[in-house]
Design a protein around this motif. Structure first.
Motif, PDB file in Angstrom:
ATOM      1  N   ALA A   1       0.816  -1.218   0.000  1.00 38.09           N
ATOM      2  CA  ALA A   1       0.000   0.000   0.000  1.00 38.09           C
ATOM      3  C   ALA A   1       0.849   1.266   0.000  1.00 38.09           C
ATOM      4  O   ALA A   1       0.311   2.379   0.081  1.00 38.09           O
ATOM      5  CB  ALA A   1      -0.921   0.008   1.221  1.00 38.09           C
ATOM      6  N   LEU A   2       2.163   1.130  -0.129  1.00 36.93           N
ATOM      7  CA  LEU A   2       3.058   2.281  -0.081  1.00 36.93           C
ATOM      8  C   LEU A   2       2.763   3.316  -1.170  1.00 36.93           C
ATOM      9  O   LEU A   2       2.757   4.528  -0.888  1.00 36.93           O
ATOM     10  CB  LEU A   2       4.507   1.808  -0.172  1.00 36.93           C
ATOM     11  N   PRO A   3       2.509   2.915  -2.432  1.00 32.04           N
ATOM     12  CA  PRO A   3       2.162   3.927  -3.449  1.00 32.04           C
ATOM     13  C   PRO A   3       0.925   4.741  -3.078  1.00 32.04           C
ATOM     14  O   PRO A   3       0.852   5.935  -3.381  1.00 32.04           O
ATOM     15  CB  PRO A   3       1.928   3.086  -4.713  1.00 32.04           C
ATOM     16  N   LEU A   4      -0.046   4.103  -2.442  1.00 31.59           N
ATOM     17  CA  LEU A   4      -1.230   4.837  -1.998  1.00 31.59           C
ATOM     18  C   LEU A   4      -0.857   5.896  -0.954  1.00 31.59           C
ATOM     19  O   LEU A   4      -1.363   7.016  -0.983  1.00 31.59           O
ATOM     20  CB  LEU A   4      -2.253   3.874  -1.398  1.00 31.59           C
TER      21      LEU A   4
ATOM     22  N   SER B   1      -0.486  11.493   0.409  1.00 32.96           N
ATOM     23  CA  SER B   1       0.287  12.538   1.095  1.00 32.96           C
ATOM     24  C   SER B   1       0.404  13.775   0.217  1.00 32.96           C
ATOM     25  O   SER B   1       0.233  14.912   0.687  1.00 32.96           O
ATOM     26  CB  SER B   1       1.680  12.018   1.453  1.00 32.96           C
ATOM     27  N   LEU B   2       0.701  13.567  -1.060  1.00 31.95           N
ATOM     28  CA  LEU B   2       0.805  14.696  -1.980  1.00 31.95           C
ATOM     29  C   LEU B   2      -0.552  15.378  -2.193  1.00 31.95           C
ATOM     30  O   LEU B   2      -0.641  16.596  -2.320  1.00 31.95           O
ATOM     31  CB  LEU B   2       1.369  14.222  -3.321  1.00 31.95           C
ATOM     32  N   ALA B   3      -1.608  14.567  -2.224  1.00 25.71           N
ATOM     33  CA  ALA B   3      -2.944  15.132  -2.411  1.00 25.71           C
ATOM     34  C   ALA B   3      -3.356  16.014  -1.235  1.00 25.71           C
ATOM     35  O   ALA B   3      -4.223  16.887  -1.379  1.00 25.71           O
ATOM     36  CB  ALA B   3      -3.967  14.011  -2.590  1.00 25.71           C
ATOM     37  N   ALA B   4      -2.746  15.802  -0.069  1.00 31.55           N
ATOM     38  CA  ALA B   4      -3.119  16.546   1.139  1.00 31.55           C
ATOM     39  C   ALA B   4      -2.325  17.830   1.323  1.00 31.55           C
ATOM     40  O   ALA B   4      -2.437  18.479   2.370  1.00 31.55           O
ATOM     41  CB  ALA B   4      -2.933  15.653   2.367  1.00 31.55           C
ATOM     42  N   LEU B   5      -1.539  18.243   0.345  1.00 34.04           N
ATOM     43  CA  LEU B   5      -0.705  19.425   0.513  1.00 34.04           C
ATOM     44  C   LEU B   5      -1.512  20.711   0.704  1.00 34.04           C
ATOM     45  O   LEU B   5      -0.997  21.701   1.213  1.00 34.04           O
ATOM     46  CB  LEU B   5       0.239  19.581  -0.693  1.00 34.04           C
ATOM     47  N   PHE B   6      -2.782  20.708   0.274  1.00 29.16           N
ATOM     48  CA  PHE B   6      -3.619  21.892   0.451  1.00 29.16           C
ATOM     49  C   PHE B   6      -4.260  21.961   1.842  1.00 29.16           C
ATOM     50  O   PHE B   6      -4.870  22.971   2.190  1.00 29.16           O
ATOM     51  CB  PHE B   6      -4.739  21.931  -0.597  1.00 29.16           C
ATOM     52  N   VAL B   7      -4.131  20.896   2.620  1.00 30.33           N
ATOM     53  CA  VAL B   7      -4.816  20.860   3.918  1.00 30.33           C
ATOM     54  C   VAL B   7      -4.415  22.014   4.836  1.00 30.33           C
ATOM     55  O   VAL B   7      -5.290  22.631   5.462  1.00 30.33           O
ATOM     56  CB  VAL B   7      -4.568  19.499   4.602  1.00 30.33           C
ATOM     57  N   PRO B   8      -3.121  22.361   4.973  1.00 29.84           N
ATOM     58  CA  PRO B   8      -2.782  23.477   5.866  1.00 29.84           C
ATOM     59  C   PRO B   8      -3.403  24.807   5.464  1.00 29.84           C
ATOM     60  O   PRO B   8      -3.534  25.701   6.294  1.00 29.84           O
ATOM     61  CB  PRO B   8      -1.245  23.542   5.764  1.00 29.84           C
ATOM     62  N   MET B   9      -3.789  24.952   4.194  1.00 32.42           N
ATOM     63  CA  MET B   9      -4.470  26.162   3.766  1.00 32.42           C
ATOM     64  C   MET B   9      -5.977  26.039   3.951  1.00 32.42           C
ATOM     65  O   MET B   9      -6.655  26.997   4.347  1.00 32.42           O
ATOM     66  CB  MET B   9      -4.174  26.463   2.291  1.00 32.42           C
ATOM     67  N   SER B  10      -6.531  24.867   3.710  1.00 33.13           N
ATOM     68  CA  SER B  10      -7.985  24.708   3.728  1.00 33.13           C
ATOM     69  C   SER B  10      -8.564  24.812   5.132  1.00 33.13           C
ATOM     70  O   SER B  10      -9.709  25.260   5.302  1.00 33.13           O
ATOM     71  CB  SER B  10      -8.369  23.359   3.104  1.00 33.13           C
ATOM     72  N   ILE B  11      -7.820  24.431   6.164  1.00 29.69           N
ATOM     73  CA  ILE B  11      -8.353  24.484   7.525  1.00 29.69           C
ATOM     74  C   ILE B  11      -8.605  25.937   7.971  1.00 29.69           C
ATOM     75  O   ILE B  11      -9.714  26.273   8.404  1.00 29.69           O
ATOM     76  CB  ILE B  11      -7.442  23.732   8.499  1.00 29.69           C
ATOM     77  N   PRO B  12      -7.623  26.856   7.878  1.00 24.18           N
ATOM     78  CA  PRO B  12      -7.947  28.252   8.204  1.00 24.18           C
ATOM     79  C   PRO B  12      -9.007  28.847   7.279  1.00 24.18           C
ATOM     80  O   PRO B  12      -9.846  29.638   7.724  1.00 24.18           O
ATOM     81  CB  PRO B  12      -6.600  28.975   8.051  1.00 24.18           C
TER      82      PRO B  12
ATOM     83  N   MET C   1     -14.231   9.547  -9.894  1.00 20.82           N
ATOM     84  CA  MET C   1     -13.772   8.324  -9.242  1.00 20.82           C
ATOM     85  C   MET C   1     -14.358   7.088  -9.913  1.00 20.82           C
ATOM     86  O   MET C   1     -13.644   6.110 -10.180  1.00 20.82           O
ATOM     87  CB  MET C   1     -14.157   8.355  -7.761  1.00 20.82           C
ATOM     88  N   TYR C   2     -15.641   7.135 -10.200  1.00 21.19           N
ATOM     89  CA  TYR C   2     -16.281   5.988 -10.841  1.00 21.19           C
ATOM     90  C   TYR C   2     -15.682   5.737 -12.226  1.00 21.19           C
ATOM     91  O   TYR C   2     -15.357   4.593 -12.588  1.00 21.19           O
ATOM     92  CB  TYR C   2     -17.785   6.216 -10.951  1.00 21.19           C
ATOM     93  N   ILE C   3     -15.525   6.813 -13.004  1.00 25.17           N
ATOM     94  CA  ILE C   3     -14.973   6.665 -14.353  1.00 25.17           C
ATOM     95  C   ILE C   3     -13.538   6.143 -14.296  1.00 25.17           C
ATOM     96  O   ILE C   3     -13.166   5.224 -15.043  1.00 25.17           O
ATOM     97  CB  ILE C   3     -15.028   8.009 -15.105  1.00 25.17           C
ATOM     98  N   ALA C   4     -12.721   6.718 -13.397  1.00 21.40           N
ATOM     99  CA  ALA C   4     -11.311   6.318 -13.314  1.00 21.40           C
ATOM    100  C   ALA C   4     -11.162   4.861 -12.901  1.00 21.40           C
ATOM    101  O   ALA C   4     -10.339   4.122 -13.462  1.00 21.40           O
ATOM    102  CB  ALA C   4     -10.584   7.229 -12.327  1.00 21.40           C
TER     103      ALA C   4
ATOM    104  N   PHE D   1      -7.774   6.004  -7.432  1.00 22.32           N
ATOM    105  CA  PHE D   1      -8.319   6.680  -6.253  1.00 22.32           C
ATOM    106  C   PHE D   1      -7.439   7.852  -5.849  1.00 22.32           C
ATOM    107  O   PHE D   1      -7.931   8.938  -5.518  1.00 22.32           O
ATOM    108  CB  PHE D   1      -8.431   5.667  -5.105  1.00 22.32           C
ATOM    109  N   VAL D   2      -6.131   7.661  -5.910  1.00 20.19           N
ATOM    110  CA  VAL D   2      -5.183   8.704  -5.513  1.00 20.19           C
ATOM    111  C   VAL D   2      -5.233   9.875  -6.483  1.00 20.19           C
ATOM    112  O   VAL D   2      -5.247  11.048  -6.072  1.00 20.19           O
ATOM    113  CB  VAL D   2      -3.762   8.121  -5.432  1.00 20.19           C
ATOM    114  N   ILE D   3      -5.249   9.592  -7.778  1.00 17.48           N
ATOM    115  CA  ILE D   3      -5.252  10.656  -8.786  1.00 17.48           C
ATOM    116  C   ILE D   3      -6.486  11.541  -8.647  1.00 17.48           C
ATOM    117  O   ILE D   3      -6.397  12.785  -8.638  1.00 17.48           O
ATOM    118  CB  ILE D   3      -5.186  10.051 -10.204  1.00 17.48           C
ATOM    119  N   VAL D   4      -7.643  10.920  -8.519  1.00 12.40           N
ATOM    120  CA  VAL D   4      -8.878  11.700  -8.396  1.00 12.40           C
ATOM    121  C   VAL D   4      -8.892  12.495  -7.095  1.00 12.40           C
ATOM    122  O   VAL D   4      -9.347  13.643  -7.056  1.00 12.40           O
ATOM    123  CB  VAL D   4     -10.099  10.761  -8.472  1.00 12.40           C
TER     124      VAL D   4
END
Length: 496
Positions: free
Chosen positions: A327-330, A335-346, A375-378, A388-391
């Motif tokens: 599951a390492l690639p996931l 992790s990369l998909a979550a880079l916006f989290v520190p901005m989205s919380i404030p 997600m369904y299409i991908a 799942f990661v890309i979407v």
């Protein structure tokens, strides 16, 4: 709590943040320890079922809240007790109805996930947990309005201790998935009992639609965004289970769980920012607080992410065992998909404090619809879990729409200038950690050296960049923070 002068409000915020921060460390430690032990004790298939059980409770709780508590927190004046009673009664009635429905449909839900007949008890126990969440809600609202985060933290620490202790113990004893449901029930009971004990509020039944009506418009929009977030999380117990089975769901839940635990320290800000922003009226104060929040959330999240990325294979092998290496690639992708989290919380806290819950809801509706369709299409086209990661990564870009709107209402917001230096520091730390040649060392030693080096590099680079930016741009958020550090005062005539 009434509107406070700026300096007194900051004093309350800092005191509450300190108390909640210390206790939040305990909550994070307990949750992470429980997650690690469960991942070591369970197979990916069993872990997938654990994710399904947890999702069902979160999903139903989100629908039962209807955002009335959040509306009370936002109120400028302390609501009368009659309003608290009306909100409590509405939430309790909704959760009782939903809990009864879940208990009635328990055999159907058990069959849907391929569980034996006794698996229906898992969902019956979840149904029993729902009303307890409603009982806990109103006392928590009073504590949040008073910024009594120290008492709130006691509730959360106790809940984390009870849940993780019960889940791990029962799983070790071989109770299987029923252990998760029993642990959730014990957690809900503990939270309701402690919240009532630590607050001044005592629940009373009062059905009064007139008292509820002023809070419904904002509350429904506010909670609608939370429900949509839960709906997006339903991808794992629905599409992922349908296409990849419980084993695939376990892999996704494991990777998602780690990224979620990396975000756990940010829960302090998520709880703190909304009531704080709600009491600030001056746009200048809001922009200052927001930019400081951008820096703080980025420093924490990018820092812990850099430590994990410094030697991720050894991190998984030492802590979670080799069975999770597929599951390492996931984990990398999420992790990369979550880079916006520190901005989205404030951003989310600021938007809700400004009364823009409707806008947040509409943006989240667009995100959810696009997320599920893509997600369904991908998955149909690729039949691979990496879809799942890309979407997930693509869907995160919509957070920029809310940020652009907030910049119109609050001049001076500057998330990139606040967070990019922190992200660069984390990237340098990861490169340094990954560049080490530690193949001849045992996994625990290699992990320890990589984490230590990355942490030192991250703090050093971040410190140098911060000082450089503070001197080059004295009016920037880094310049203001540097003045605060030098003077050892929280406020002065020029702001932060």
């Amino acid at each position: 709590m009434l509107s406070l002068p700026r300096q007194k409000l900051i004093h309350h915020v800092v005191r509450g943040a300190a108390a909640l921060g210390v206790r939040q460390i305990l909550v994070i430690a307990l949750n992470v320890a429980g997650s690690v032990l469960l991942a070591r004790l369970l197979s990916p298939t069993e872990y997938g079922l654990f994710a399904v059980v947890t999702f069902v409770l979160v999903f139903l709780t989100a629908f039962g809240d209807v955002g009335l508590g959040a509306s009370l927190i936002r109120s400028a004046q302390e609501p009368p007790k009659q309003t608290y009673h009306a909100v409590f009664s509405a939430q309790l009635m909704i959760t009782l109805l939903m809990g009864s429905l879940v208990m009635l449909l328990a055999p159907v839900l058990a069959r849907a996930y391929g569980l034996p007949a006794e698996g229906a008890w898992i969902f019956r126990l979840i149904g029993l947990s729902l009303p307890l969440a409603a009982i806990q809600a109103s006392p928590q609202v009073q504590l949040e309005r008073r910024l009594a985060f120290d008492r709130l933290a006691v509730v959360e620490v106790a809940q984390a201790l009870v849940f993780n202790g019960a889940a791990v113990t029962l799983a070790y004893m071989g109770w299987g998935a029923v252990s998760f449901a029993l642990a959730l029930l014990a957690r809900s009971f503990t939270g309701a009992l402690l919240a009532i004990w630590l607050s001044a509020y005592r629940p009373r039944w009062r059905w009064d639609v007139a008292l509820l009506r002023p809070h419904l418009k904002f509350g429904l929009a506010y909670q609608g965004s939370n429900v949509l977030a839960v709906v997006n999380a339903a991808v794992t117990p629905t599409l992922i289970v349908a296409f990849f089975g419980l084993n695939g769901a376990g892999m996704v839940a494991w990777a998602t769980g780690i990224v979620g635990y990396l975000q756990q320290p940010l829960l302090l800000f998520n709880r703190l920012l909304y009531p704080t922003f709600s009491r600030l009226q001056n746009p200048r104060d809001l922009s200052h607080f927001s930019n400081v929040a951008y820096v703080a959330t980025a420093v924490i999240f990018y820092g812990v992410l850099a430590l994990v990325w410094s030697n991720t294979p050894q991190f998984v092998q030492v802590i979670y065992t080799e069975k999770w290496l597929p599951a390492l690639p996931l984990l990398y992708g999420l992790s990369l998909a979550a880079l916006f989290v520190p901005m989205s919380i404030p951003n989310g806290a600021l938007a809700n404090a400004l009364g823009l819950a409707g806008l947040v809801f509409r943006i989240n509706v667009a995100r959810s619809v696009g997320f599920w369709i893509l997600m369904y299409i991908a998955i149909r086209l690729t039949d691979q879990l990496w879809a799942f990661v890309i979407v997930q990564a693509v869907a995160e870009w919509i957070h920029l729409a809310l940020y652009l709107r907030l910049r119109r209402d609050v001049p001076g917001l500057n998330a990139p200038a606040s967070q990019v230096p922190v992200l660069l520091s984390a990237a340098v730390a990861v490169v340094c950690g990954r560049s080490l040649s530690l193949g001849e060392l045992e996994a625990p030693q290699a992990l320890a050296i990589a984490v230590l080096l990355s942490g030192l590099v991250y703090l050093t680079v971040l410190g140098l960049l911060s000082v450089m930016l503070a001197r080059m741009m004295p009016t920037s958020v880094y310049g203001r923070l540097w003045k605060w550090v030098r003077r050892r005062k929280l406020v002065n005539g020029e702001g932060f």
